[in-house]
Scaffold this active site. Structure first.
Site, PDB file in Angstrom:
ATOM      1  N   CYS A  56       0.833  -1.186   0.000  1.00 28.67           N
ATOM      2  CA  CYS A  56       0.000   0.000   0.000  1.00 28.67           C
ATOM      3  C   CYS A  56       0.874   1.244   0.000  1.00 28.67           C
ATOM      4  CB  CYS A  56      -0.695   0.183   1.288  1.00 28.67           C
ATOM      5  SG  CYS A  56      -1.834  -0.847   1.831  1.00 28.67           S
ATOM      6  N   ASP A  81      22.188  26.811 -25.998  1.00 31.06           N
ATOM      7  CA  ASP A  81      20.944  27.277 -25.394  1.00 31.06           C
ATOM      8  C   ASP A  81      20.771  26.771 -23.965  1.00 31.06           C
ATOM      9  OD1 ASP A  81      20.374  28.282 -27.907  1.00 31.06           O
ATOM     10  OD2 ASP A  81      19.369  26.442 -28.505  1.00 31.06           O
ATOM     11  N   ASP A 135      18.473  23.406 -29.468  1.00 33.07           N
ATOM     12  CA  ASP A 135      19.360  22.279 -29.713  1.00 33.07           C
ATOM     13  C   ASP A 135      20.186  21.938 -28.476  1.00 33.07           C
ATOM     14  OD1 ASP A 135      21.077  24.409 -29.737  1.00 33.07           O
ATOM     15  OD2 ASP A 135      21.358  24.397 -31.898  1.00 33.07           O
ATOM     16  N   CYS A 157       2.886   2.013   3.037  1.00 31.89           N
ATOM     17  CA  CYS A 157       4.139   1.277   3.217  1.00 31.89           C
ATOM     18  C   CYS A 157       5.303   2.171   2.804  1.00 31.89           C
ATOM     19  CB  CYS A 157       4.176   0.023   2.351  1.00 31.89           C
ATOM     20  SG  CYS A 157       2.946  -1.184   2.780  1.00 31.89           S
ATOM     21  N   ASP A 189      14.059  27.944 -31.033  1.00 34.35           N
ATOM     22  CA  ASP A 189      15.292  28.368 -31.632  1.00 34.35           C
ATOM     23  C   ASP A 189      15.058  28.207 -33.130  1.00 34.35           C
ATOM     24  OD1 ASP A 189      18.048  28.893 -31.467  1.00 34.35           O
ATOM     25  OD2 ASP A 189      18.488  26.774 -31.783  1.00 34.35           O
TER      26      ASP A 189
HETATM   27  P1  ADP Z   1      21.187  30.852 -33.874  1.00 32.04           P
HETATM   28  O1  ADP Z   1      21.378  29.696 -32.966  1.00 32.04           O
HETATM   29  O2  ADP Z   1      19.826  31.465 -33.745  1.00 32.04           O
HETATM   30  O3  ADP Z   1      21.547  30.555 -35.284  1.00 32.04           O
HETATM   31  P2  ADP Z   1      23.741  31.992 -33.063  1.00 32.04           P
HETATM   32  O4  ADP Z   1      23.890  32.752 -31.813  1.00 32.04           O
HETATM   33  O5  ADP Z   1      24.307  30.646 -33.130  1.00 32.04           O
HETATM   34  O6  ADP Z   1      22.171  31.988 -33.389  1.00 32.04           O
HETATM   35  O7  ADP Z   1      24.340  32.879 -34.251  1.00 32.04           O
HETATM   36  C1  ADP Z   1      23.894  34.181 -34.486  1.00 32.04           C
HETATM   37  C2  ADP Z   1      24.471  34.804 -35.734  1.00 32.04           C
HETATM   38  O8  ADP Z   1      25.860  35.013 -35.573  1.00 32.04           O
HETATM   39  C3  ADP Z   1      24.324  33.935 -36.952  1.00 32.04           C
HETATM   40  O9  ADP Z   1      23.092  34.121 -37.591  1.00 32.04           O
HETATM   41  C4  ADP Z   1      25.485  34.428 -37.806  1.00 32.04           C
HETATM   42  O10 ADP Z   1      25.109  35.592 -38.519  1.00 32.04           O
HETATM   43  C5  ADP Z   1      26.535  34.785 -36.796  1.00 32.04           C
HETATM   44  N1  ADP Z   1      27.500  33.703 -36.592  1.00 32.04           N
HETATM   45  C6  ADP Z   1      27.618  32.904 -35.523  1.00 32.04           C
HETATM   46  N2  ADP Z   1      28.622  32.022 -35.684  1.00 32.04           N
HETATM   47  C7  ADP Z   1      29.129  32.237 -36.904  1.00 32.04           C
HETATM   48  C8  ADP Z   1      30.177  31.645 -37.694  1.00 32.04           C
HETATM   49  N3  ADP Z   1      30.899  30.615 -37.235  1.00 32.04           N
HETATM   50  N4  ADP Z   1      30.418  32.142 -38.915  1.00 32.04           N
HETATM   51  C9  ADP Z   1      29.698  33.164 -39.378  1.00 32.04           C
HETATM   52  N5  ADP Z   1      28.708  33.750 -38.710  1.00 32.04           N
HETATM   53  C10 ADP Z   1      28.428  33.322 -37.497  1.00 32.04           C
HETATM   54 MG    MG Z   2      22.082  28.022 -32.174  1.00 27.72          MG
END
Ligand code: ADP
Ligand code: MG
Length: 753
Positions: free
Chosen positions: A13, A645, A641, A16, A444
């Site tokens: 039960c 995040d 993802d 318990c 996202d």
């Molecule tokens: P999300 O996850 O929404 O795509 P991020 O924070 O990962 O956002 O990235 C935001 C922005 O920063 C991207 O849309 C891009 O314009 C720029 N960015 C991030 N990382 C890179 C990278 N390795 N090369 C070029 N642009 C980048």
């Molecule tokens: Mg991202």
């Protein structure tokens, strides 16, 4: 200190569980104890050296319970499960087979007897009272001492240790009826001394134990079915595997497969461990893990997971995760833990059950005393005595809050299990409970709404470099980044067969881009915002032409000027639109949070019907955005993802990780949607609503039943309506209330989500 899960034997039960918790919590070196009656598991945080399992057991064995190890190896769990539940079920079944026909016969005879007395058409019972009594006495003895042995044990525990549970209540009730009947049967002078009618209550003893045993049997059977999801998952585990050793195929037990082994998969066979395909090609049925009905194509480089089933092709894969590291093992462990966890809504039921037993004992004795005193002055002693006995037994029998204790956990077990079968992994009961209140879902963009595998689709060249040079510089930098955008650029370079250059001082600027040095020159690549930060001017109008089509710009710059832009475009997930529509149907607002360009994000949002877009959000600011939504009084679920995040997922009321393939961030999120399928979020919310509705129905009926049942049994309605509950009906009602609660929980299984 370590947290361990044990299997608990001997619980009958919900109270318990309370007793065990209380006993163990008082022990030294025991930090926390959580005992779940429905799953028969205990989660205990204790110091395994100072206070080992044997010591824990020595404390609770006195009161009739045992803890057993719950091996984390799935195959061991399987064996344990099968053994314990079967032996208990078997014993209950044998007892039921004996007691149920007898109970029904006596029940029928009693109805006959009652009808014979109150109607003229029913003849008297064709057997002598004498014979009936002797027969009843024998059967009642067997009922009490064999079938109802555990109720007597409950009484003896109460007398020795002062610990009472539901078994104690039933034990005291039936023992009392039995002892009284034996006394007046074997010593008639006692009957005349008491001025009592020569009424015996052997039938009460038999029928109460009979119905309750039958009820427990049905309950155990159904309870076994509530846990069927785990059994099913365990059944997915392959027993053997064929691996390549020196080029030859050898069959070995699945448990002996090592990381790095090459595993051969033939048509129709189960995948034994997780890994990556090295050669061959096939389609795999992954429905058992992800709920996805269509077989998934697998070729070299694709990952496969244990428990899924190959269709017609054959292939070889390299084992990457074995034993307890496989996704299947994680899922099993997670489901088990979630099923054993407590939902906040259960707290009230727990509090009530804990106080219930002593209160009921007092109520039972009070009603007996009231009948004997007040009752005697109205009805005369002999009637009052027989009413008093009936009330006393009825109260003890009907008051058992078994249904109350089963109401929440059985529904949680079914709900969590159903989720797992649909590719929805719930971390704990509290998350499942919270999910039904969610009114805002934050998603996202990349990888959640879109596939997350963008490709390079356009470019603008400002003229200082050739197109090839531009891609070469970008790809060389991005080769060091993990961002989906980076993959799009490096893929383009591979496609054009452009060699990469040596890169130094590579740096990631979170949410903006990257920077690095190539042959002594400094370059930057990233969002238009990044360009503004570097005080470089960009042609916004030109860029807007592309972003308004949902393309994301990557600006290539050196320290002085913008060299050009490339644009990447990601495809929408096919299920995104349906998922958003489904969320809207549930009255939920959908907000997209992204670090991407505002226009590009608006375009994507428009395509799938998202209500609100918050763009240009740095990873670090996502958390603050979630907080501000919460401050507006919203209950927020966030789907992401789970990589950058994580803090936002943790801040949200419910964090939802989109699992992709084998890499599941199970621990970080409250809910994991396998295969990154956002449409499962709608199912998850519906499942939560369904489970919570089931729990509320269960709790309502369980409470209502005790609230009405106890005064009825005590005879409180007798003076007004002439109603008094015979213990036999109390036993029947008591058994049925538990059965109906478990059945109601099982119904969740059959509902469509
Ligand atoms: P999300 O996850 O929404 O795509 P991020 O924070 O990962 O956002 O990235 C935001 C922005 O920063 C991207 O849309 C891009 O314009 C720029 N960015 C991030 N990382 C890179 C990278 N390795 N090369 C070029 N642009 C980048
Ligand atoms: Mg991202």
């Amino acid at each position: 200190m370590g947290t361990h899960i044990y299997k608990v034997k001997g619980m009958h039960c919900a109270s318990c569980a309370t007793i065990i918790t209380k006993k163990l919590s008082q022990m030294p070196n025991v930090n926390s104890v959580n005992v779940n009656f429905a799953s028969e598991k205990a989660k205990i945080e204790h110091d395994e050296h100072e206070t080992p399992l044997s010591k824990l057991n020595s404390e609770i064995e006195k009161v009739g319970y045992t803890l057993e190890p719950n091996e984390s190896n799935p195959q061991d769990i399987h064996r344990n499960h099968a053994k314990t539940s079967d032996s208990e079920l078997l014993s209950l079944r044998n007892k039921t087979h004996f007691i149920l026909p007898v109970t029904l016969a006596i029940f029928a005879l009693m109805i006959w007897d009652i009808l014979a007395r109150i109607t003229s058409w029913m003849p008297n019972l064709p057997i002598s009272m004498q014979l009936f009594n002797t027969f009843s006495m024998v059967i009642a003895s067997i009922s009490l001492f064999w079938v109802g042995k555990r109720y007597l044990e409950g009484v003896s525990r109460f007398l020795r240790y002062g610990i009472a549970n539901m078994d104690t209540l039933i034990g005291i009730g039936t023992l009392f009826a039995y002892t009284y009947s034996i006394l007046i049967t074997l010593f008639p002078p006692i009957a005349s001394l008491l001025n009592a009618p020569e009424f015996t209550y052997f039938d009460v003893t038999i029928v109460v134990i009979g119905f309750i045993t039958f009820g427990k049997y049905l309950e155990a059977n159904s309870k076994k079915r509530t846990g069927a999801a785990i059994e099913k998952l365990l059944g997915l585990q392959a027993k053997t595997a064929i691996i390549l050793r020196d080029g030859k195929e050898v069959e070995i037990p699945q448990t002996e497969v090592m990381r790095g082994d090459l595993v051969v998969i033939k048509p129709g066979s189960k995948i034994p461990v997780d890994g990556v395909v090295t050669e061959g090609h096939s389609y795999i049925d992954e429905s058992m893990i992800s709920g996805e009905p269509i077989p998934v194509e697998k070729k070299a480089g694709d990952s496969v997971v244990a428990g899924t089933i190959n269709t017609t092709g054959s292939f070889v894969f390299e084992a990457t995760k074995v034993g307890s590291e496989t996704l299947l093992s994680h899922i099993i462990k997670m489901v088990e833990e979630a099923q054993g966890s407590k939902a906040p809504i259960e707290a009230l039921a727990d509090k009530i059950s804990a106080r219930f037993v002593p209160v009921v004992l007092v109520v039972a004795f009070l009603s007996l005393i009231l009948w004997l005193t007040v009752g005697t002055s109205y009805l005369g002693f002999s009637s009052a005595l027989s009413f008093g006995i009936l009330s006393f037994v009825s109260v003890l029998v009907i008051a058992c809050p078994c249904a109350l204790g089963l109401a929440t956990p059985t529904a949680i077990i079914v709900g969590v299990g159903k989720g797992a079968q649909n590719g929805i992994l719930v971390k704990d009961a509290a998350t499942l409970e919270k999910l039904h209140k969610v009114d805002t879902v934050v998603v996202d963009k990349t990888g959640t709404i879109t596939v997350g595998k963008p490709t390079l689709v356009d470019m603008i060249n400002k003229g200082s470099l050739s197109d090839t040079e531009m891609i070469q510089i970008l790809a060389s930098m991005e080769a060091k980044s993990e961002h989906p955008i980076a993959h799009a650029i490096t893929a383009k370079a591979r496609e054009l067969k452009i060699d990469l250059l040596e890169v130094s001082n590579f740096e990631v600027i979170q949410g903006k881009g990257v920077s690095a040095e190539i042959s002594g020159k400094k370059y930057f690549a990233g969002s238009p915002t990044f360009a503004k930060d570097l005080t470089l001017s960009i042609d916004e109008r030109e860029i807007a032409k592309f972003t308004s089509e949902g393309k994301t710009p990557v600006v290539l710059m050196n320290e002085r000027e913008v060299l050009g832009e490339v644009f990447v475009s990601d495809t929408l997930k096919s299920e995104s639109k349906v998922a958003i529509a489904g969320l809207h149907k549930l009255g939920i607002k959908v907000v997209m949070l992204t670090g991407d360009d505002e226009r590009a994000a608006q375009y994507i949002a428009g395509q799938v019907g998202i209500d609100e877009v918050i763009a240009h959000v740095l990873p670090a600011d996502k958390l603050a955005k979630i907080k501000s939504l919460q401050e507006q009084g919203r209950i927020v679920a966030m789907a992401g993802d789970g990589v950058n995040d994580a803090p936002a997922l943790a801040q949200a009321d419910v964090g939802i990780a989109m699992g992709t393939g084998t890499d599941v961030a199970i621990e970080s999120a409250g809910i994991t949607l396998l295969h990154g399928d956002i449409s499962k979020l709608v199912k998850a919310i519906r499942l939560s609503k369904l489970t919570m509705r089931g729990i509320k129905q269960n709790l309502f009926w369980a409470f209502a039943y005790n609230v009405v049942g106890i005064p009825l049994a005590a005879g409180a309605f007798y003076p007004i309506f002439g109603l008094l509950l015979n213990p036999i009906f109390a036993g029947f009602a008591m058994a049925m209330s538990s059965v109906s609660v478990v059945t109601n929980s099982l119904r969740i299984k059959t509902k469509k989500i």
